[in-house]
Design a protein around this motif. Structure first.
Motif, short mmCIF file in Angstrom:
data_model
loop_
_atom_site.label_atom_id
_atom_site.label_comp_id
_atom_site.label_asym_id
_atom_site.label_seq_id
_atom_site.Cartn_x
_atom_site.Cartn_y
_atom_site.Cartn_z
N PRO A 7 0.82 -1.21 0.00
CA PRO A 7 0.00 0.00 0.00
C PRO A 7 0.86 1.27 0.00
CG PRO A 7 0.13 -0.88 2.21
CD PRO A 7 0.84 -1.87 1.33
N GLU A 8 0.25 2.37 -0.43
CA GLU A 8 0.86 3.70 -0.33
C GLU A 8 0.15 4.43 0.82
OE1 GLU A 8 1.02 7.90 -2.82
OE2 GLU A 8 0.51 6.04 -3.86
N ILE A 9 0.86 4.67 1.90
CA ILE A 9 0.24 5.21 3.12
C ILE A 9 0.92 6.50 3.53
CG2 ILE A 9 -0.23 4.77 5.56
CD1 ILE A 9 -0.17 1.80 4.88
N ILE A 10 0.11 7.51 3.85
CA ILE A 10 0.61 8.77 4.40
C ILE A 10 -0.08 8.97 5.75
CG2 ILE A 10 0.76 11.27 4.11
CD1 ILE A 10 0.61 10.78 1.06
N ILE A 11 0.72 9.21 6.82
CA ILE A 11 0.15 9.43 8.15
C ILE A 11 1.03 10.45 8.88
CG2 ILE A 11 1.36 7.43 9.12
CD1 ILE A 11 -1.15 7.02 10.89
N TYR A 12 0.39 11.42 9.56
CA TYR A 12 1.15 12.49 10.20
C TYR A 12 0.31 13.10 11.33
CZ TYR A 12 -1.84 15.24 7.11
OH TYR A 12 -2.91 15.78 6.45
N PHE A 62 -4.09 12.65 14.64
CA PHE A 62 -3.37 11.90 13.61
C PHE A 62 -4.23 11.88 12.35
CE2 PHE A 62 -1.48 10.23 17.49
CZ PHE A 62 -0.13 10.10 17.14
N TYR A 63 -3.60 12.19 11.21
CA TYR A 63 -4.28 12.21 9.93
C TYR A 63 -3.66 11.14 9.04
CZ TYR A 63 -5.81 16.77 11.62
OH TYR A 63 -6.33 17.78 12.38
N ALA A 64 -4.52 10.39 8.30
CA ALA A 64 -4.00 9.31 7.45
C ALA A 64 -4.76 9.28 6.14
CB ALA A 64 -4.14 7.97 8.17
N LYS A 65 -4.06 8.84 5.08
CA LYS A 65 -4.73 8.58 3.81
C LYS A 65 -4.01 7.44 3.09
CE LYS A 65 -2.44 11.93 0.69
NZ LYS A 65 -2.70 13.01 -0.27
N CYS A 66 -4.80 6.66 2.29
CA CYS A 66 -4.27 5.49 1.60
C CYS A 66 -5.18 5.19 0.42
CB CYS A 66 -4.22 4.29 2.55
SG CYS A 66 -3.58 2.77 1.80
N GLN A 67 -4.63 4.52 -0.59
CA GLN A 67 -5.47 4.18 -1.74
C GLN A 67 -6.40 3.00 -1.46
OE1 GLN A 67 -2.35 3.20 -1.34
NE2 GLN A 67 -1.55 2.01 -3.06
N PHE A 68 -6.25 2.36 -0.27
CA PHE A 68 -7.10 1.25 0.12
C PHE A 68 -7.85 1.58 1.41
CE2 PHE A 68 -3.38 -0.83 -1.99
CZ PHE A 68 -4.02 -1.06 -3.20
N ASP A 122 -8.87 2.61 16.86
CA ASP A 122 -10.04 2.99 16.03
C ASP A 122 -9.72 4.07 15.01
OD1 ASP A 122 -11.58 1.16 17.40
OD2 ASP A 122 -12.17 2.64 18.92
N LEU A 123 -8.54 3.98 14.39
CA LEU A 123 -8.28 4.83 13.22
C LEU A 123 -8.94 4.15 12.03
CD1 LEU A 123 -6.99 7.07 11.55
CD2 LEU A 123 -4.87 5.73 11.52
N ASN A 124 -9.94 4.79 11.45
CA ASN A 124 -10.68 4.22 10.31
C ASN A 124 -10.41 5.06 9.07
OD1 ASN A 124 -12.06 2.12 11.78
ND2 ASN A 124 -13.22 3.77 12.76
N ILE A 125 -9.70 4.45 8.13
CA ILE A 125 -9.36 5.14 6.88
C ILE A 125 -10.38 4.71 5.85
CG2 ILE A 125 -7.46 5.69 5.31
CD1 ILE A 125 -5.55 4.43 7.33
N THR A 150 -9.43 8.45 3.47
CA THR A 150 -8.83 9.26 4.54
C THR A 150 -9.47 8.93 5.87
OG1 THR A 150 -10.41 11.08 4.26
CG2 THR A 150 -8.41 11.15 2.91
N GLY A 151 -8.77 9.31 6.94
CA GLY A 151 -9.30 9.08 8.28
C GLY A 151 -8.47 9.84 9.31
N THR A 152 -9.04 10.08 10.48
CA THR A 152 -8.33 10.78 11.55
C THR A 152 -8.74 10.20 12.90
OG1 THR A 152 -7.85 12.96 12.52
CG2 THR A 152 -10.10 12.57 11.74
#
Length: 813
Positions: free
Chosen positions: A584-589, A603-609, A630-633, A642-644
């Motif tokens: 996967p390609e994952i961005i989290i910050y 926390f912010y996250a995004k992924c193509q899945f 319970d981070l739900n992307i 996306t999810g936070t």
């Protein structure tokens, strides 16, 4: 004593005596016994050597005359010899080339014991050919004579001829063998078909052997083998001049391609056709009515046959007849008889004796009929019991998807006979059911998996070949859908099965597998173990419509690569789809780099899945772990989900650098943030005091600037409007600064949240002060640009001061 007790006692004693009786001891036989199936014969004969040996394991060696000449080695098998245990052996040997007389067959067992048997070689000669005419050449081969001995040949009947040979002098080899040829003397006579003569070979030791030579009419054929219908060329010599030739294979007459007449010299050449015969070897008998030659053999390798494309049909239907092993001549006519309809159709052969003919079933009553094909040379075959039948077939409904239930009703089939049902050749019913006593059928079946939607032919055929067909439109094909078709481990993947057997509760085997480079299955897994069914569906089964919906997540240790997902239900309906496991390609910050104890961290996250229930692990500088769950992307924005999720720092959070990490789809992401010490009231009060002094200084500078602006306004007509506006702004600023000074004097309580605003205000005030000083020093030559800079600086200072005022009011409230 009671008789029953006495009987029981006697029986008991007998049983005990049997039990204590010593068992017989089986030991190896102390023998070596050898048997020959024959002890006299010729070179090349095959005999069997067998016997019992001492050992029960190992090999037996068989030699000729001495152990220097081993013939064979054979393993010992266990067998009984009398009441003892022994090893048995058996071997077939060929008598080797050697001289006349006694020879020794030596048998040596695994224990080294030997036994010797005598075999006597007798002389033998063979003739080629064994039938010939005067002045023909005959080859003689001899074995088993005296070594290096001169050979003489004689031919005898009522008279004896000493034969001249080629080579002129014939001598045996050291093994007693020879080969030579001779010419039959011209004065040798024969009567009828042939006269028998005897050829005798004698060596210098008077050892002799004889063979019969038939002198008379001869024939040759070519080829010597082939199927029925083969055209054979035959040549003959020694027959009656001007006579007609006829030929048989054993007792079956053969058709001649053309008539054959013997020439004046008694020779002929012609051709005959091998008749319809079973595969076997036959004697070719050639005769002119007076002389017969019946010694040549022909092997029939295949028989005449016809095939019919269908074993049954209705009047008017088309069927195809194919034939093979008819006459191997192109253009030979083949006549087709259909039952009593003689000559119903005709076909012609090709050069290989085959034909193909399509005919229409005649308008005749329902029943069984023979179809016979016969060519002009008499080759023939019959297809027995072709069934003429009139059938009906109804399919309800006439359309539907794979897996749907259809009602099949038919009539006119063979009574009480098994049948099958196919759709474009694919089985729907495999012969387990039978028609009723009237030849009718009534059955429900399910449409199997087909390649594509479209119109298909459903065929019902019984065991007698009676069939009926009807069209059926397939509106949907058994299928698997996965979305996305490329995903990472741990990600949510939607899966849907459609058009499987439309019976609620039908089980489905669902697997995911990959292949090796050779196309073999490498790894295979049960996909159901990773699936969660959607509401209304049950794992491992389909509903009444043959459908299933759910999601699956592959575990993190699932190997990245290309896979296939296969679904097969209990009735054989199946579908397959490709699926790829990718990284996967994952961005989290985090929302900021620095926080204070008690702050909330986002926390912010995004992924193509699509991922859900992801856990982030947070570690303080002392390596104490916190779990952020319970981070739900799952929210799709553009091409990314996306999810936070938030995490509140403890009020006593350790100051320093904190770390965090999480693993999504087998890929680990990590980062850091800093927790700084929160400002105290004392520190903030000091900062406010400094700000107050700066504001007072600013007020003085603004007051001086106001005087300068007032003085310059009268002298600058071109800028009068701008100066007027500036004067008004400065006046307003002066009032705001005065109000701020009063507010700062009374500021008390918790001021922790104004530290940043105070710092900004102080900086803005300093900038404004500098701008005011610059404006004052340049009052003599003031320009529009300078006034603009002053105004902007003052506006910034006002904004900062207003922020302080707002915060002060919040604190006070």
């Amino acid at each position: 004593m009671n008789k029953k007790i006495l009987s029981s006692l006697i029986i008991t004693m007998l049983i005990v005596s049997v039990l204590v009786m010593p068992l017989p001891q089986f030991t190896s036989a102390e023998v070596l016994q050898v048997t020959l199936s024959a002890d006299i014969g010729n070179v090349g004969d095959e005999i069997t050597v067998s016997g019992y040996v001492t050992a029960v394991v190992g090999n037996v060696s068989i030699y000729w005359d001495s152990e220097a000449n081993q013939l064979v080695e054979v393993a010992v098998s266990v067998s009984t010899y009398g009441y003892e245990y022994a090893g048995y052996f058996e071997a077939d040997i060929e008598i080797p080339e050697d001289v006349v007389g006694d020879h020794y067959i030596i048998v040596k067992d695994p224990d080294g014991k030997t036994d010797v048997k005598t075999f006597t070689i007798e002389p033998k000669i063979t003739l080629s050919p064994s039938r010939a005419l005067p002045e023909d050449t005959v080859t003689v081969t001899g074995t088993g004579f005296t070594a290096e001995s001169a050979i003489t040949l004689t031919l005898s009947n009522s008279r004896t001829w000493t034969l001249e040979t080629d080579p002129e002098s014939v001598e045996t080899s050291t093994k007693g063998s020879f080969e030579c040829s001779f010419t039959i003397p011209s004065d040798v006579t024969y009567t009828g078909s042939y006269t028998p003569y005897t050829v005798t070979a004698k060596d210098g030791a008077d050892k002799t052997a004889s063979a019969e030579l038939k002198v008379g009419a001869t024939v040759t054929i070519s080829p010597t083998s082939g199927p029925s219908g083969t055209v054979v060329t035959v040549t003959g010599e020694g027959f009656t001049a001007d006579a007609s030739i006829s030929i048989k294979l054993d007792t079956t007459a053969c058709e001649l391609v053309d008539s054959i007449t013997v020439g004046d010299d008694g020779t002929f050449t012609g051709q005959f056709v091998v008749p319809t015969l079973a595969k076997d070897t036959y004697t070719v008998a050639v005769t002119d009515g007076t002389i017969t030659a019946d010694y040549v053999k022909f092997e029939v390798t295949g028989t005449t046959s016809i095939k019919v494309s269908s074993p049954a049909g209705a009047p008017g239907d088309m069927i195809t007849i194919t034939g093979e092993n008819f006459t191997d001549i192109a253009g030979v006519e083949v006549t087709i008889d259909f039952g009593t309809l003689a000559g119903y159709a005709t076909a012609t052969t090709d050069e290989n004796g085959t034909f193909t003919l399509t005919i229409t079933i005649p308008d005749i009553p329902v029943g069984k009929y023979d179809i016979t094909a016969t060519d002009d040379y008499g080759l023939t075959d019959t297809y027995a019991d072709f069934r003429v039948a009139i059938t009906t077939l109804t399919i309800l409904p006439s359309s539907g998807p794979s897996g749907s239930k259809v009602h099949v009703v038919g009539g006119g089939f063979t009574e009480t006979t098994a049948f099958n049902i196919t759709i474009n050749g694919k089985l729907m019913v495999d012969g387990e059911d039978t028609t009723d006593s009237d030849g009718n059928l009534d059955i429900y079946v399910y449409v199997p998996t087909v390649d594509a939607v479209g119109t298909y032919t459903i065929t019902v055929m019984d065991a007698e070949g009676v069939k009926a067909t009807e069209d059926f439109e397939v509106t949907g094909v058994t299928q698997i859908t996965v979305s996305p078709s490329r995903s990472a481990t741990g990600a949510n993947v939607n899966i849907e099965l459609k058009y499987f057997t439309a019976v609620a509760g039908t089980s489905v085997e669902l697997t995911i597998y990959n292949l090796t480079s050779d196309g073999d299955v490498d790894d295979k897994f049960d996909l159901w173990q990773y699936i969660t069914a959607d509401e209304g569906y049950t794992t491992e089964k389909v509903d009444k419509d043959g459908s299933f919906k759910g999601t699956f997540k592959l575990p993190d240790d699932f190997t990245i690569g290309d896979y296939y997902i296969n679904a097969t239900d209990d009735n054989g309906l199946k579908a397959e789809v490709s699926f790829s496991v990718v990284e996967p390609e994952i961005i989290i910050y985090t929302g900021a780099d620095e926080y204070y104890p008690g702050d909330k961290i986002a926390f912010y996250a995004k992924c193509q899945f699509d991922y859900s229930n992801v856990t982030i692990y947070v570690y303080d500088p002392d390596n104490f772990k916190y779990e952020v769950t319970d981070l739900n992307i799952v929210t799709l924005v553009g091409n990314y989900y996306t999810g936070t999720v938030s995490f509140t720092l403890p009020a006593d959070a350790v100051i320093g650098t904190w770390t965090w990490n999480t693993t999504i789809g087998g890929l680990t992401k990590n980062g850091t943030f800093t927790v700084s010490e929160k400002p105290t009231v004392v520190v903030l009060s000091e900062e406010v005091s400094k700000l107050k002094a700066d504001v007072i200084s600013l007020a003085q500078q603004v007051s001086d600037l106001s005087d300068i602006v007032t003085a310059q306004a009268a002298d600058i007509d071109a800028l009068s409007s701008d100066v007027s506006n500036l004067k008004s702004s400065v006046s307003d600023l002066k009032t705001a600064v005065s109000d701020l000074s009063d507010a700062l004097s009374t500021l008390s309580g918790d001021v922790s949240n104004v530290a940043s605003a105070v710092s900004n205000a102080q900086s803005a005030a300093e900038d404004a002060s500098k701008a005011a000083s610059a404006a004052q020093s340049a009052a003599a030559g003031i320009s529009t640009a300078v006034y603009g800079a002053v105004i902007l600086s003052l506006i910034a200072a006002v904004a900062a001061i207003m922020s302080i005022v707002i915060l002060q009011r919040k604190i006070a409230g």
